[in-house]
Design a protein around this motif. Structure first.
Motif, PDB file in Angstrom:
ATOM      1  N   ILE A 172     -46.407   8.488 -29.932  1.00 23.68           N
ATOM      2  CA  ILE A 172     -47.585   8.784 -30.751  1.00 23.68           C
ATOM      3  C   ILE A 172     -48.838   8.824 -29.883  1.00 23.68           C
ATOM      4  O   ILE A 172     -49.680   9.738 -29.998  1.00 23.68           O
ATOM      5  N   VAL A 173     -49.010   7.822 -29.017  1.00 22.07           N
ATOM      6  CA  VAL A 173     -50.209   7.768 -28.169  1.00 22.07           C
ATOM      7  C   VAL A 173     -50.276   8.978 -27.244  1.00 22.07           C
ATOM      8  O   VAL A 173     -51.330   9.639 -27.111  1.00 22.07           O
ATOM      9  N   LEU A 174     -49.172   9.318 -26.593  1.00 19.95           N
ATOM     10  CA  LEU A 174     -49.171  10.468 -25.682  1.00 19.95           C
ATOM     11  C   LEU A 174     -49.428  11.771 -26.430  1.00 19.95           C
ATOM     12  O   LEU A 174     -50.187  12.635 -25.961  1.00 19.95           O
ATOM     13  N   ALA A 175     -48.812  11.929 -27.601  1.00 14.44           N
ATOM     14  CA  ALA A 175     -49.008  13.159 -28.378  1.00 14.44           C
ATOM     15  C   ALA A 175     -50.460  13.289 -28.829  1.00 14.44           C
ATOM     16  O   ALA A 175     -51.039  14.388 -28.779  1.00 14.44           O
ATOM     17  N   CYS A 176     -51.059  12.177 -29.261  1.00 16.98           N
ATOM     18  CA  CYS A 176     -52.456  12.234 -29.703  1.00 16.98           C
ATOM     19  C   CYS A 176     -53.395  12.506 -28.535  1.00 16.98           C
ATOM     20  O   CYS A 176     -54.375  13.259 -28.671  1.00 16.98           O
ATOM     21  N   LEU A 177     -53.149  11.916 -27.375  1.00 17.97           N
ATOM     22  CA  LEU A 177     -53.995  12.175 -26.206  1.00 17.97           C
ATOM     23  C   LEU A 177     -53.913  13.641 -25.776  1.00 17.97           C
ATOM     24  O   LEU A 177     -54.936  14.302 -25.583  1.00 17.97           O
ATOM     25  N   SER A 210     -62.137   8.615 -28.405  1.00 23.97           N
ATOM     26  CA  SER A 210     -62.307   8.040 -29.747  1.00 23.97           C
ATOM     27  C   SER A 210     -61.434   8.750 -30.772  1.00 23.97           C
ATOM     28  O   SER A 210     -60.783   8.115 -31.620  1.00 23.97           O
ATOM     29  N   VAL A 211     -61.385  10.069 -30.696  1.00 22.42           N
ATOM     30  CA  VAL A 211     -60.552  10.829 -31.637  1.00 22.42           C
ATOM     31  C   VAL A 211     -59.075  10.495 -31.428  1.00 22.42           C
ATOM     32  O   VAL A 211     -58.312  10.305 -32.392  1.00 22.42           O
ATOM     33  N   ALA A 212     -58.664  10.430 -30.156  1.00 22.46           N
ATOM     34  CA  ALA A 212     -57.257  10.135 -29.875  1.00 22.46           C
ATOM     35  C   ALA A 212     -56.873   8.745 -30.361  1.00 22.46           C
ATOM     36  O   ALA A 212     -55.790   8.543 -30.943  1.00 22.46           O
ATOM     37  N   VAL A 213     -57.758   7.760 -30.151  1.00 23.04           N
ATOM     38  CA  VAL A 213     -57.460   6.395 -30.614  1.00 23.04           C
ATOM     39  C   VAL A 213     -57.407   6.346 -32.133  1.00 23.04           C
ATOM     40  O   VAL A 213     -56.538   5.687 -32.727  1.00 23.04           O
ATOM     41  N   PHE A 214     -58.333   7.031 -32.798  1.00 26.44           N
ATOM     42  CA  PHE A 214     -58.352   7.031 -34.265  1.00 26.44           C
ATOM     43  C   PHE A 214     -57.041   7.565 -34.833  1.00 26.44           C
ATOM     44  O   PHE A 214     -56.412   6.929 -35.681  1.00 26.44           O
ATOM     45  N   GLY A 254     -45.863  15.592 -38.848  1.00 16.11           N
ATOM     46  CA  GLY A 254     -47.207  15.076 -39.092  1.00 16.11           C
ATOM     47  C   GLY A 254     -48.137  15.295 -37.917  1.00 16.11           C
ATOM     48  O   GLY A 254     -49.308  15.676 -38.092  1.00 16.11           O
ATOM     49  N   LEU A 255     -47.646  15.046 -36.695  1.00 14.79           N
ATOM     50  CA  LEU A 255     -48.465  15.291 -35.504  1.00 14.79           C
ATOM     51  C   LEU A 255     -48.775  16.782 -35.342  1.00 14.79           C
ATOM     52  O   LEU A 255     -49.881  17.164 -34.954  1.00 14.79           O
ATOM     53  N   GLY A 256     -47.787  17.615 -35.627  1.00 16.67           N
ATOM     54  CA  GLY A 256     -48.013  19.051 -35.523  1.00 16.67           C
ATOM     55  C   GLY A 256     -49.008  19.565 -36.541  1.00 16.67           C
ATOM     56  O   GLY A 256     -49.710  20.558 -36.289  1.00 16.67           O
ATOM     57  N   TYR A 257     -49.097  18.936 -37.698  1.00 13.90           N
ATOM     58  CA  TYR A 257     -50.046  19.361 -38.721  1.00 13.90           C
ATOM     59  C   TYR A 257     -51.488  19.195 -38.248  1.00 13.90           C
ATOM     60  O   TYR A 257     -52.368  20.002 -38.586  1.00 13.90           O
ATOM     61  N   VAL A 258     -51.757  18.144 -37.455  1.00 13.34           N
ATOM     62  CA  VAL A 258     -53.119  17.880 -36.981  1.00 13.34           C
ATOM     63  C   VAL A 258     -53.378  18.530 -35.627  1.00 13.34           C
ATOM     64  O   VAL A 258     -54.431  19.140 -35.399  1.00 13.34           O
ATOM     65  N   TYR A 259     -52.416  18.436 -34.720  1.00  9.66           N
ATOM     66  CA  TYR A 259     -52.642  18.850 -33.337  1.00  9.66           C
ATOM     67  C   TYR A 259     -51.898  20.121 -32.926  1.00  9.66           C
ATOM     68  O   TYR A 259     -52.138  20.642 -31.836  1.00  9.66           O
ATOM     69  N   GLY A 260     -50.964  20.566 -33.718  1.00  6.25           N
ATOM     70  CA  GLY A 260     -50.231  21.755 -33.352  1.00  6.25           C
ATOM     71  C   GLY A 260     -48.871  21.467 -32.747  1.00  6.25           C
ATOM     72  O   GLY A 260     -48.486  20.304 -32.551  1.00  6.25           O
ATOM     73  N   PRO A 261     -48.112  22.503 -32.413  1.00 10.18           N
ATOM     74  CA  PRO A 261     -46.733  22.317 -31.908  1.00 10.18           C
ATOM     75  C   PRO A 261     -46.657  21.544 -30.600  1.00 10.18           C
ATOM     76  O   PRO A 261     -45.651  20.893 -30.334  1.00 10.18           O
ATOM     77  N   LEU A 262     -47.711  21.613 -29.772  1.00 12.12           N
ATOM     78  CA  LEU A 262     -47.655  20.928 -28.484  1.00 12.12           C
ATOM     79  C   LEU A 262     -47.530  19.421 -28.666  1.00 12.12           C
ATOM     80  O   LEU A 262     -46.752  18.758 -27.966  1.00 12.12           O
ATOM     81  N   ALA A 263     -48.272  18.848 -29.599  1.00 10.95           N
ATOM     82  CA  ALA A 263     -48.177  17.411 -29.854  1.00 10.95           C
ATOM     83  C   ALA A 263     -46.784  17.027 -30.354  1.00 10.95           C
ATOM     84  O   ALA A 263     -46.224  15.998 -29.960  1.00 10.95           O
ATOM     85  N   SER A 264     -46.204  17.865 -31.226  1.00  6.50           N
ATOM     86  CA  SER A 264     -44.842  17.597 -31.696  1.00  6.50           C
ATOM     87  C   SER A 264     -43.856  17.614 -30.541  1.00  6.50           C
ATOM     88  O   SER A 264     -42.961  16.754 -30.451  1.00  6.50           O
ATOM     89  N   ALA A 265     -44.017  18.573 -29.632  1.00 12.78           N
ATOM     90  CA  ALA A 265     -43.111  18.657 -28.479  1.00 12.78           C
ATOM     91  C   ALA A 265     -43.260  17.439 -27.572  1.00 12.78           C
ATOM     92  O   ALA A 265     -42.269  16.915 -27.046  1.00 12.78           O
ATOM     93  N   VAL A 266     -44.492  16.978 -27.370  1.00 14.29           N
ATOM     94  CA  VAL A 266     -44.706  15.787 -26.535  1.00 14.29           C
ATOM     95  C   VAL A 266     -44.045  14.568 -27.172  1.00 14.29           C
ATOM     96  O   VAL A 266     -43.397  13.762 -26.478  1.00 14.29           O
ATOM     97  N   TYR A 267     -44.189  14.405 -28.474  1.00 18.25           N
ATOM     98  CA  TYR A 267     -43.592  13.261 -29.162  1.00 18.25           C
ATOM     99  C   TYR A 267     -42.074  13.289 -29.060  1.00 18.25           C
ATOM    100  O   TYR A 267     -41.442  12.273 -28.697  1.00 18.25           O
ATOM    101  N   VAL A 268     -41.461  14.417 -29.347  1.00 19.15           N
ATOM    102  CA  VAL A 268     -39.998  14.523 -29.290  1.00 19.15           C
ATOM    103  C   VAL A 268     -39.502  14.334 -27.859  1.00 19.15           C
ATOM    104  O   VAL A 268     -38.495  13.652 -27.614  1.00 19.15           O
ATOM    105  N   SER A 269     -40.196  14.898 -26.868  1.00 21.64           N
ATOM    106  CA  SER A 269     -39.784  14.761 -25.472  1.00 21.64           C
ATOM    107  C   SER A 269     -39.852  13.302 -25.022  1.00 21.64           C
ATOM    108  O   SER A 269     -38.988  12.837 -24.267  1.00 21.64           O
ATOM    109  N   THR A 270     -40.854  12.571 -25.477  1.00 19.64           N
ATOM    110  CA  THR A 270     -40.966  11.149 -25.115  1.00 19.64           C
ATOM    111  C   THR A 270     -39.789  10.352 -25.651  1.00 19.64           C
ATOM    112  O   THR A 270     -39.184   9.546 -24.936  1.00 19.64           O
ATOM    113  N   LEU A 271     -39.435  10.560 -26.911  1.00 14.72           N
ATOM    114  CA  LEU A 271     -38.300   9.838 -27.494  1.00 14.72           C
ATOM    115  C   LEU A 271     -36.995  10.209 -26.796  1.00 14.72           C
ATOM    116  O   LEU A 271     -36.152   9.332 -26.544  1.00 14.72           O
ATOM    117  N   LEU A 272     -36.801  11.476 -26.507  1.00 16.45           N
ATOM    118  CA  LEU A 272     -35.580  11.890 -25.814  1.00 16.45           C
ATOM    119  C   LEU A 272     -35.507  11.286 -24.409  1.00 16.45           C
ATOM    120  O   LEU A 272     -34.444  10.843 -23.963  1.00 16.45           O
TER     121      LEU A 272
END
Length: 457
Positions: free
Chosen positions: A262-267, A286-290, A348-366
C-alpha cells in the motif's frame, strides 16, 4: 459442636484412636444415606487429625525419622508390623492377602498401605501387579481413598500411571495422527497433524502456519507435547529436531506485506500523478501518507474479514484454489484468503491512482511471496528468533520512516516560492475576476500592472 463431641472422644485421644473411631462411625453414617452427617463426621475427623499433627510438631523430640515406639506393643503386634513392612519385591497376590489380613487383625492396615504406596512410587516399573491389588484393596484414586495418605506420593503415582498409559497408547495415537495428516484439513486436529506430521517442504509448513488460528495452535501444543514425551525419533526428523519448531509462528505479525504494498503504491501513484503539475515535495508526501492511512485501515478490515471467511470455509477455498491452479499441490495461493483481498485492494488503488499503483501493489505481494517460499536453513530458522529483536527492528523501521519523511519535509520547505505563493502582482489579483482577453491582463506585467491600484469611487 466440637470435633471431639462429634467423634465421641476425649481431647487427649491419640491419632490411632481417632482413626479407629472414625472407621467405626463411618459404618454407621453412609454418605449415600446421610450426606450431611457424613460431611460433619469427615470435617470433624480432619480437624482432629490436624490438631494432633500440630501438637506433634510442637514436640521437640518428635522427628519424622524417629524410630517407632514399640514398648507398648505385644510380641504378636511387633511381628505383624515387621511382616507388613517387609520387602514387597516379587511378592505374590496370595502373600499380599495374608499380610493384609494380619494387618487388619492387629490394626496395622494403615502402616501396610503406606508401605505399599511408597514401594509403588519408588519401583513403579516393576509394581504393576502390586498397584492393581492396592487400587482394589485400598480404593486408591476413588471416593473411599484414605484421607491421610501422603498427598505428594499419591499425586506422583497418578502421574506415573498417566505416563505409562500414554506410552502404551503411543503407537495407536501416532497412527491416528498420521491418518489425520493424510486427510483434508477440516478441523483443528487435522491442521495440527498437517503442520507436524504431513510430508512436504519446510516452506509448506510455514505457509500453513500463516493460516492457523488460536484453536489450531491449542491442538498444535497438545500434539507437540505428546510427540516430545513419547516419540523422540519423530521429533528428531522435525525442523530443528523439536516438535515446537513453530513456536515463533504462533504470534507472527503477518500482514506487513499488504501494508508495504500500500505504501509503495501510494508513493509511486502520488509522484506519477501529481509531480508533473508542479506540486511541492512536501505536498506529495502528505498526499501519499493520507491515502496510505486510508487504504491501510480499509485493507486491515478487508484482510480480517476474508481470512475469517477463508478459515471457516477452509476446504472450499482449497478445492477452488486447486482447480484454478492445477499445477501446484498444495496451491500457493488461496482464492478467498489471498486473491480476492489482493484484487479488491488493487482495484481500490487503481481507482485513485490508476493502473500503475495497482501493478506496484500486486508486484510487491508477489515478490514477498516468492521470497517466502525459499527454503532458507529450515532446521535453525526458529532457534535464533527473538521477539525482542523483532519488535526492536520494527520500531527502528518506523523511526527511520519518520525521519525520512521529516527530511523530505525540511528539503521541500527550503525551495523557492512558486507563482501561486507569497506576494502576487496586481494583474494576477485583478485578472482573477476578469476575462483572460482583457487588455489589463496582458503579459509580461508592466509597472502599472504590478503596482496598479483599484479605482477610487
Amino acid at each position: 459442636m466440637s470435633c471431639w463431641t462429634i467423634l465421641g472422644l476425649p481431647a487427649d485421644a491419640d491419632t490411632r484412636s481417632i482413626k479407629r473411631q472414625y472407621a467405626i462411625l463411618l459404618k454407621q453414617t453412609r454418605p449415600d444415606e446421610d450426606p450431611e452427617g457424613f460431611q460433619r463426621l469427615r470435617e470433624a475427623y480432619e480437624h482432629a487429625l490436624s490438631i494432633k499433627e500440630w501438637e506433634q510438631l510442637r514436640e521437640d523430640d518428635a522427628g519424622d525419622d524417629a524410630p517407632w515406639d514399640l514398648s507398648g506393643l505385644s510380641v504378636v503386634e511387633v511381628d505383624t508390623l515387621q511382616r507388613v513392612t517387609r520387602s514387597l519385591d516379587g511378592v505374590s497376590r496370595v502373600e499380599l492377602e495374608q499380610r493384609y489380613a494380619a494387618a487388619l487383625e492387629h490394626g496395622a492396615a494403615d502402616v501396610m498401605e503406606d508401605a505399599v504406596l511408597r514401594h509403588c512410587v519408588d519401583h513403579f516399573e516393576t509394581s504393576e501387579t502390586l498397584l492393581e491389588w492396592a487400587m482394589q484393596t485400598f480404593h486408591w484414586f476413588g471416593l473411599w481413598q484414605r484421607l491421610e495418605l501422603d498427598e505428594e506420593l499419591i499425586v506422583e503415582l497418578a502421574q506415573q500411571r498417566k505416563r505409562l498409559a500414554e506410552r502404551r497408547e503411543a503407537p495407536i495415537f501416532l497412527a491416528g495422527q498420521r491418518r489425520l495428516a493424510a486427510e483434508p484439513a477440516a478441523t483443528p486436529e487435522h491442521r495440527a497433524a498437517h503442520l507436524l506430521l504431513a510430508p512436504g517442504p519446510f516452506s509448506q509448513r510455514r505457509a500453513l502456519a500463516r493460516r492457523l488460528r488460536e484453536d489450531d495452535w491449542v491442538h498444535c501444543r497438545k500434539l507437540s507435547s505428546a510427540l516430545y514425551a513419547n516419540h523422540p525419533d519423530i521429533c528428531a526428523d522435525l525442523p530443528g529436531g523439536t516438535p515446537f519448531f513453530w513456536r515463533d509462528w504462533e504470534h507472527a505479525y503477518d500482514s506487513w506485506p499488504m501494508y508495504l504494498g500500500i505504501v509503495l503504491a501510494c508513493l509511486v501513484g502520488t509522484f506519477v500523478q501529481y509531480a508533473p503539475d508542479g506540486a511541492r515535495l512536501g505536498a506529495l508526501i502528505s498526499v501519499a501518507v493520507f491515502w496510505s492511512v486510508i487504504y491501510a485501515v480499509g485493507g486491515w478490515v478487508l484482510n480480517w474479514l476474508m481470512h475469517q471467511l477463508a478459515h471457516r470455509f477452509w476446504l472450499l477455498d482449497d478445492r477452488i484454489s486447486a482447480r484454478l491452479l492445477p499445477g501446484f499441490n498444495p496451491p500457493p495461493l488461496g482464492i478467498l484468503r489471498d486473491l480476492m483481498p489482493c484484487a479488491a485492494m488493487a482495484a481500490g488503488l487503481g481507482y485513485v491512482y490508476g493502473p500503475l499503483a495497482s501493478a506496484v501493489y500486486v508486484s510487491t505481494l508477489l515478490g514477498v511471496g516468492l521470497i517466502r517460499r525459499r527454503k532458507v536453513k529450515p532446521h535453525v530458522s526458529w532457534q535464533h528468533a527473538s521477539p525482542l529483536l523483532k519488535r526492536s527492528l520494527m520500531g527502528a523501521g518506523i523511526l527511520v520512516l519518520v525521519l525520512v519523511l521529516g527530511v523530505f519535509k525540511v528539503i521541500s520547505s527550503q525551495s523557492t516560492v512558486n507563482r501561486n505563493q507569497g506576494l502576487q502582482q496586481w494583474t494576477e489579483r485583478l485578472c482573477s475576476r476578469m476575462p483572460a482577453t482583457a487588455s489589463e491582463c496582458n503579459v509580461p506585467a508592466t509597472v502599472e500592472q504590478w503596482y496598479g491600484q483599484e479605482k477610487q469611487p
